[in-house]
Design a protein around this motif. Structure first.
Motif, PDB file in Angstrom:
ATOM      1  N   LEU A   1      32.999 -52.999  41.670  1.00  0.00           N
ATOM      2  CA  LEU A   1      33.976 -52.698  40.733  1.00  0.00           C
ATOM      3  C   LEU A   1      33.507 -53.329  39.446  1.00  0.00           C
ATOM      4  N   ASP A   2      32.635 -54.528  39.663  1.00  0.00           N
ATOM      5  CA  ASP A   2      32.239 -55.504  38.482  1.00  0.00           C
ATOM      6  C   ASP A   2      31.246 -55.095  37.817  1.00  0.00           C
ATOM      7  N   THR A   3      31.200 -54.030  36.943  1.00  0.00           N
ATOM      8  CA  THR A   3      29.913 -53.255  36.344  1.00  0.00           C
ATOM      9  C   THR A   3      29.815 -53.712  35.006  1.00  0.00           C
ATOM     10  N   LEU A   4      30.487 -54.637  34.508  1.00  0.00           N
ATOM     11  CA  LEU A   4      30.434 -54.839  33.227  1.00  0.00           C
ATOM     12  C   LEU A   4      29.608 -56.263  32.954  1.00  0.00           C
TER      13      LEU A   4
ATOM     14  N   HIS B   1      13.556 -54.441  27.881  1.00  0.00           N
ATOM     15  CA  HIS B   1      12.688 -53.671  28.692  1.00  0.00           C
ATOM     16  C   HIS B   1      13.779 -52.721  29.557  1.00  0.00           C
ATOM     17  N   SER B   2      14.667 -53.334  30.197  1.00  0.00           N
ATOM     18  CA  SER B   2      15.904 -52.587  30.831  1.00  0.00           C
ATOM     19  C   SER B   2      16.463 -51.408  29.959  1.00  0.00           C
ATOM     20  N   GLY B   3      16.282 -51.423  28.686  1.00  0.00           N
ATOM     21  CA  GLY B   3      16.923 -50.275  27.890  1.00  0.00           C
ATOM     22  C   GLY B   3      18.480 -50.755  27.406  1.00  0.00           C
TER      23      GLY B   3
ATOM     24  N   ILE C   1      22.563 -62.223  18.861  1.00  0.00           N
ATOM     25  CA  ILE C   1      22.588 -61.092  19.219  1.00  0.00           C
ATOM     26  C   ILE C   1      23.756 -60.914  20.308  1.00  0.00           C
ATOM     27  N   HIS C   2      24.702 -59.955  20.405  1.00  0.00           N
ATOM     28  CA  HIS C   2      25.652 -59.961  21.157  1.00  0.00           C
ATOM     29  C   HIS C   2      25.600 -58.609  22.145  1.00  0.00           C
ATOM     30  N   GLU C   3      25.627 -58.576  23.253  1.00  0.00           N
ATOM     31  CA  GLU C   3      25.489 -57.236  24.009  1.00  0.00           C
ATOM     32  C   GLU C   3      26.294 -57.224  25.138  1.00  0.00           C
ATOM     33  N   ALA C   4      26.964 -55.974  25.241  1.00  0.00           N
ATOM     34  CA  ALA C   4      27.932 -55.663  26.414  1.00  0.00           C
ATOM     35  C   ALA C   4      27.776 -54.324  26.906  1.00  0.00           C
ATOM     36  N   HIS C   5      27.742 -54.183  28.264  1.00  0.00           N
ATOM     37  CA  HIS C   5      27.339 -52.712  28.971  1.00  0.00           C
ATOM     38  C   HIS C   5      27.975 -52.684  30.169  1.00  0.00           C
ATOM     39  N   ASP C   6      28.142 -51.579  30.830  1.00  0.00           N
ATOM     40  CA  ASP C   6      28.666 -51.032  31.865  1.00  0.00           C
ATOM     41  C   ASP C   6      27.257 -50.433  32.688  1.00  0.00           C
ATOM     42  N   VAL C   7      27.086 -50.913  33.738  1.00  0.00           N
ATOM     43  CA  VAL C   7      25.873 -50.496  34.485  1.00  0.00           C
ATOM     44  C   VAL C   7      25.992 -49.155  35.185  1.00  0.00           C
ATOM     45  N   ASP C   8      27.349 -49.022  35.266  1.00  0.00           N
ATOM     46  CA  ASP C   8      27.812 -47.586  36.223  1.00  0.00           C
ATOM     47  C   ASP C   8      27.661 -46.355  35.026  1.00  0.00           C
TER      48      ASP C   8
ATOM     49  N   ARG D   1      23.944 -41.338  13.358  1.00  0.00           N
ATOM     50  CA  ARG D   1      24.107 -40.848  14.711  1.00  0.00           C
ATOM     51  C   ARG D   1      22.471 -40.777  15.267  1.00  0.00           C
ATOM     52  N   CYS D   2      22.262 -41.249  16.458  1.00  0.00           N
ATOM     53  CA  CYS D   2      20.779 -40.814  16.960  1.00  0.00           C
ATOM     54  C   CYS D   2      20.865 -40.297  18.408  1.00  0.00           C
ATOM     55  N   SER D   3      19.785 -39.798  18.741  1.00  0.00           N
ATOM     56  CA  SER D   3      19.564 -39.117  19.927  1.00  0.00           C
ATOM     57  C   SER D   3      20.017 -40.108  20.961  1.00  0.00           C
ATOM     58  N   ALA D   4      20.641 -39.696  22.111  1.00  0.00           N
ATOM     59  CA  ALA D   4      21.174 -40.345  23.195  1.00  0.00           C
ATOM     60  C   ALA D   4      20.445 -40.161  24.492  1.00  0.00           C
ATOM     61  N   GLU D   5      19.914 -40.961  25.202  1.00  0.00           N
ATOM     62  CA  GLU D   5      19.169 -40.716  26.289  1.00  0.00           C
ATOM     63  C   GLU D   5      19.911 -40.740  27.619  1.00  0.00           C
ATOM     64  N   HIS D   6      20.980 -41.600  27.626  1.00  0.00           N
ATOM     65  CA  HIS D   6      21.674 -41.895  28.901  1.00  0.00           C
ATOM     66  C   HIS D   6      23.319 -41.648  28.640  1.00  0.00           C
ATOM     67  N   THR D   7      23.686 -41.460  27.496  1.00  0.00           N
ATOM     68  CA  THR D   7      24.943 -41.094  27.312  1.00  0.00           C
ATOM     69  C   THR D   7      24.836 -39.802  26.121  1.00  0.00           C
ATOM     70  N   THR D   8      26.352 -39.304  25.836  1.00  0.00           N
ATOM     71  CA  THR D   8      26.470 -38.313  25.102  1.00  0.00           C
ATOM     72  C   THR D   8      26.101 -38.627  23.468  1.00  0.00           C
ATOM     73  N   TYR D   9      26.431 -39.982  23.101  1.00  0.00           N
ATOM     74  CA  TYR D   9      26.580 -40.304  21.811  1.00  0.00           C
ATOM     75  C   TYR D   9      25.882 -41.798  21.695  1.00  0.00           C
TER      76      TYR D   9
END
Length: 160
Positions: free
Chosen positions: A35-38, A56-58, A71-78, A132-140
């Motif tokens: 459940l902790d995917t953030l 490298h991990s994208g 640089i601040h970054e946040a993501h959800d691995v799922d 708006r740029c092309s998206a590989e792993h999400t819609t936008y």
């Protein structure tokens, strides 16, 4: 013999309850980990972000300028949603991928997460130019650039 049958039943019940309790604890532990995917990170420089493997991990795009800082970054691995903000001494010199096209603020989708380091809506609306740029792993995938604030934003989402 009357005393041994109840004792045997009691032992059997105890063993089964212990096994069930162990299984329940194991499953709960696994689910809690899932459940902790953030993930949140902060890097002082682009070199630190690259060394940590975020480019490298994208999670951070490969076009991150070498002179990017704070640089601040946040993501959800799922879900692969992500947010990125960084300072850039000369945002006008930023080179975005060829797939990025200018858009209006009204064409954006909200960032997928809420973070204290993300600009408020008024600042976004009045201080940033958007792409708006092309998206590989999400819609936008969106990029915002503020020459006045010397900040660049990047986020990936599935939409509102």
């Amino acid at each position: 013999m009357n005393h041994t049958i109840p004792q045997a039943i009691a032992r059997l019940v105890y063993v089964r309850l212990s096994a069930s309790a162990f299984t329940l604890v194991a499953i709960s532990t696994l689910l809690a980990g899932c459940l902790d995917t953030l993930s949140d990170a902060h890097f002082a420089t682009a070199e630190e972000a690259r060394d940590a493997g975020y480019v490298h991990s994208g999670w951070i795009p490969p076009w991150l300028p070498d002179d990017a800082t704070d640089i601040h970054e946040a993501h959800d691995v799922d879900t692969n949603i992500s947010m990125l903000a960084f300072a850039l001494p000369d945002p006008d010199a930023l080179t975005l991928p060829d797939t990025c096209r200018p858009i209006e603020y009204a064409q954006l989708f909200d960032p997928p997460l809420e973070r204290s380091w993300w600009p408020d809506e008024e600042s976004l609306r009045t201080s940033y130019a958007f792409f708006r740029c092309s998206a590989e792993h999400t819609t936008y995938r969106f990029v915002g650039v503020s020459a006045r604030q010397a900040r660049v934003l990047h986020w990936r989402t599935y939409g509102n």
